[in-house]
Motif scaffolding. Structure first.
Motif, PDB file in Angstrom:
ATOM      1  N   ARG A 117      -4.124  10.167  -5.545  1.00  0.00           N
ATOM      2  CA  ARG A 117      -3.516  10.670  -4.304  1.00  0.00           C
ATOM      3  C   ARG A 117      -4.672   9.965  -3.224  1.00  0.00           C
ATOM      4  O   ARG A 117      -4.856   8.928  -2.823  1.00  0.00           O
ATOM      5  N   THR A 118      -5.850   9.945  -3.884  1.00  0.00           N
ATOM      6  CA  THR A 118      -7.564   9.114  -3.560  1.00  0.00           C
ATOM      7  C   THR A 118      -8.057   8.375  -4.146  1.00  0.00           C
ATOM      8  O   THR A 118      -8.253   8.777  -5.463  1.00  0.00           O
TER       9      THR A 118
ATOM     10  N   THR B 176      -2.453  -2.282  -4.265  1.00  0.00           N
ATOM     11  CA  THR B 176      -3.417  -0.684  -3.820  1.00  0.00           C
ATOM     12  C   THR B 176      -4.101  -1.621  -3.649  1.00  0.00           C
ATOM     13  O   THR B 176      -4.227  -2.743  -4.310  1.00  0.00           O
ATOM     14  N   LEU B 177      -4.786  -1.854  -2.304  1.00  0.00           N
ATOM     15  CA  LEU B 177      -6.068  -2.721  -2.085  1.00  0.00           C
ATOM     16  C   LEU B 177      -7.406  -1.232  -0.967  1.00  0.00           C
ATOM     17  O   LEU B 177      -7.470  -0.171  -1.287  1.00  0.00           O
TER      18      LEU B 177
ATOM     19  N   GLU C  75      -5.341   0.898   1.434  1.00  0.00           N
ATOM     20  CA  GLU C  75      -4.352   1.090   1.446  1.00  0.00           C
ATOM     21  C   GLU C  75      -3.110   1.397   0.376  1.00  0.00           C
ATOM     22  O   GLU C  75      -3.384   0.612  -0.666  1.00  0.00           O
ATOM     23  N   PHE C  76      -1.474   1.281   0.976  1.00  0.00           N
ATOM     24  CA  PHE C  76      -0.080   1.565  -0.992  1.00  0.00           C
ATOM     25  C   PHE C  76       0.368   0.884   0.295  1.00  0.00           C
ATOM     26  O   PHE C  76       1.044   0.541   0.563  1.00  0.00           O
TER      27      PHE C  76
ATOM     28  N   ASN D  17       2.160   6.010   4.061  1.00  0.00           N
ATOM     29  CA  ASN D  17       1.291   6.110   4.064  1.00  0.00           C
ATOM     30  C   ASN D  17       0.438   6.869   2.563  1.00  0.00           C
ATOM     31  O   ASN D  17       1.198   7.667   2.549  1.00  0.00           O
ATOM     32  N   PRO D  18      -1.156   6.860   2.604  1.00  0.00           N
ATOM     33  CA  PRO D  18      -1.081   6.732   1.061  1.00  0.00           C
ATOM     34  C   PRO D  18      -1.052   8.360   0.438  1.00  0.00           C
ATOM     35  O   PRO D  18      -0.437   9.086  -0.325  1.00  0.00           O
ATOM     36  N   LEU D  19      -0.373   9.458   2.082  1.00  0.00           N
ATOM     37  CA  LEU D  19      -0.947  10.556   1.641  1.00  0.00           C
ATOM     38  C   LEU D  19       0.181  11.463   1.733  1.00  0.00           C
ATOM     39  O   LEU D  19       0.130  12.558   0.945  1.00  0.00           O
ATOM     40  N   THR D  20       1.381  10.377   2.303  1.00  0.00           N
ATOM     41  CA  THR D  20       2.301  11.291   2.104  1.00  0.00           C
ATOM     42  C   THR D  20       3.981  10.560   1.157  1.00  0.00           C
ATOM     43  O   THR D  20       4.285  11.338   0.550  1.00  0.00           O
TER      44      THR D  20
END
Length: 475
Positions: free
Chosen positions: A312-313, A383-384, A424-425, A433-436
């Motif tokens: 996730r992170t 991913t950025l 960014e994803f 949204n990378p978190l969801t």
């Protein structure tokens, strides 16, 4: 009668002359042999002074592998010890290696490495000739890698034999790599031999638990965990829990991990063997398992991989300073611009990890993003990572990276108000949204290992529910 006596007398004289002649002949032969012997010895000395590869010297003080590790593989033996912290019996290997077995017949010099030093400059400093350096550099590069990557503050010990001519001959050297690994080089008949000898260590298990009141890092530090172990714990559960913003009151963790000791002295932490995190009322558990090929990974009690294709992170122990927001007002430009990523605030120089296996698609300055890395993952995902202070050394376009590998460091390059990572994803080029975003799962544990895994997991997990006393927030 007189004639007979005269004949006998002449015969005795003849025999006496013959004996003298034979004695002189023997003496001459012996002299020739001695000349040849001394000539051979002289040639041998001359060859040695010209630094030709010297044959092994048959004397008890010769610098040999037997003196580096006189017991060979038989040095390693297993004992069972009991952890002072968790009362858990674990495999232990007691060190018997003694560096004093290196014999002092040669002249030893110790050199502390300084910035800019190389093997060549060190050899010149101690009076060794280029011939020895060239002989070493002919060895396999992997075998002499520690010599090719000398680091400041390392100390190299050099064994030197002085020849009659006054020249110095390298017999061997020793370089400590870390607490347990030492590099050795020794002269052999054919040139030089290099190897790394690892001292064996005592391994103890420790069970720790603590409540998480503010952050995983502070809770782990309070429990006596090292930064390395805290980072590993965050990484194990990083696919399911975002430790930057998912933590709530009442959350807690438990883990069983290894501690390493050398001669009774603590030298660092080993692997986490099992861990549990309670987050927002949900319990997550993971157990380390090593298959028959030596590959280790973490799995849930049901044998599901803790990994997913992405974490996730990219900065596990940080805080979110700005979330994914299509209508955000830009803090510098003061205009409404979509924020198509998540910002993680951390101090400059904090490591940034790749969230998934991939290949470097772009590396360089990218306008307001500043120093940026874009990774391509199997074509569909990208991913950025932006605003870096610097990139990992050796990273370049086209290079493959592994999940969890450091790719750069937090900074504030480009349009940034302070040090942070903009992440960014994208799925098929579309920002998510990378978190969801739903993350693809990794491969579960093969069925053939299920029984062996359960035999490993059950005793470890049982300790998490055991009423026996354990350490709480103390070393």
């Amino acid at each position: 009668m007189r004639r007979n006596r005269l004949i006998r007398s002449n015969r005795k004289k003849s025999l006496s002359l013959l004996d003298r002649f034979l004695d002189i002949k023997t003496l001459l032969a012996f002299s020739v042999l001695m000349v040849l012997f001394f000539q051979q010895q002289t040639n041998h000395i001359v060859q040695a002074e010209h630094l030709e590869p010297a044959p092994a010297i048959n004397q008890p003080n010769t610098f040999t592998k037997q003196h580096l590790n006189p017991l060979g593989s038989s040095l390693i033996h297993n004992d069972i010890i009991t952890s002072e912290d968790s009362d858990t019996s674990v495999q232990s290997i007691k060190p018997e290696y003694n560096i004093e077995t290196l014999l002092p017949v040669y002249h030893w010099q110790s050199v502390t490495i300084k910035k800019g030093d190389s093997l060549s400059s060190i050899f010149q400093h101690v009076g060794l000739l280029a011939y020895d350096l060239q002989s070493i550099l002919k060895l396999n590069k992997d075998s002499i890698n520690p010599l090719l990557n000398l680091k400041p503050e390392q100390t190299i010990h050099i064994a030197i034999r002085q020849l009659d001519s006054g020249k110095n001959l390298l017999e061997g050297l020793q370089l400590s790599i870390d607490n347990i690994n030492t590099f050795y080089l020794e002269r052999i008949e054919a040139g030089y031999h290099a190897e790394i000898i690892t001292q064996t260590i005592d391994v103890k298990q420790r069970l720790v638990r603590n409540n998480i009141s503010s952050s995983l890092f502070s809770a782990g530090s309070e429990a006596g965990l090292t930064d390395k172990t805290i980072m590993e714990l965050a990484y194990i559960f990083g696919w399911d829990i975002d430790f930057a913003h998912d933590l709530r009151g009442g959350d807690q963790f438990k883990l069983i991990y290894e501690q390493h000791y050398l001669d009774g002295r603590y030298i660092g932490d080993g692997d986490i063997l099992a861990a549990e995190v309670v987050n927002q009322g949900k319990t997550y558990r993971a157990v380390r398992f090593t298959d028959e090929e030596g590959k280790s990974d973490y799995y849930s009690p049901q044998g599901e991989s803790m990994k997913k294709a992405f974490t996730r992170t990219p900065v596990p122990l940080s805080r979110i300073s700005s979330r994914f927001n299509p209508n955000r007002r830009h803090p510098i430009l003061k205009t409404r611009r979509p924020h198509r990523g998540v910002d993680y605030a951390a101090k400059t120089g904090t490591p940034i990890i790749a969230t998934g296996d991939g290949k470097v698609h772009f590396i360089g300055n990218k306008g307001g993003y500043g120093r940026t890395v874009i990774l391509s993952h199997s074509g569909r995902y990208t991913t950025l990572y932006a605003h870096m202070s610097r990139y990992r050394r050796g990273l370049r376009k086209g290079k493959k990276v592994k999940q969890g590998q450091v790719i750069g460091y937090i900074g504030s390059s480009g349009l940034a108000t302070g040090p942070h990572l903009h992440y960014e994803f994208r799925v098929n080029g579309i920002h998510r949204n990378p978190l969801t975003v739903a993350l693809p799962k990794a491969t579960p544990l093969p069925k053939k290992y299920h029984q062996s895994f359960q035999e490993t997991a059950l005793p470890l997990l049982a300790q998490f529910t055991s009423p026996s006393p354990t350490q709480l927030a103390q070393r």
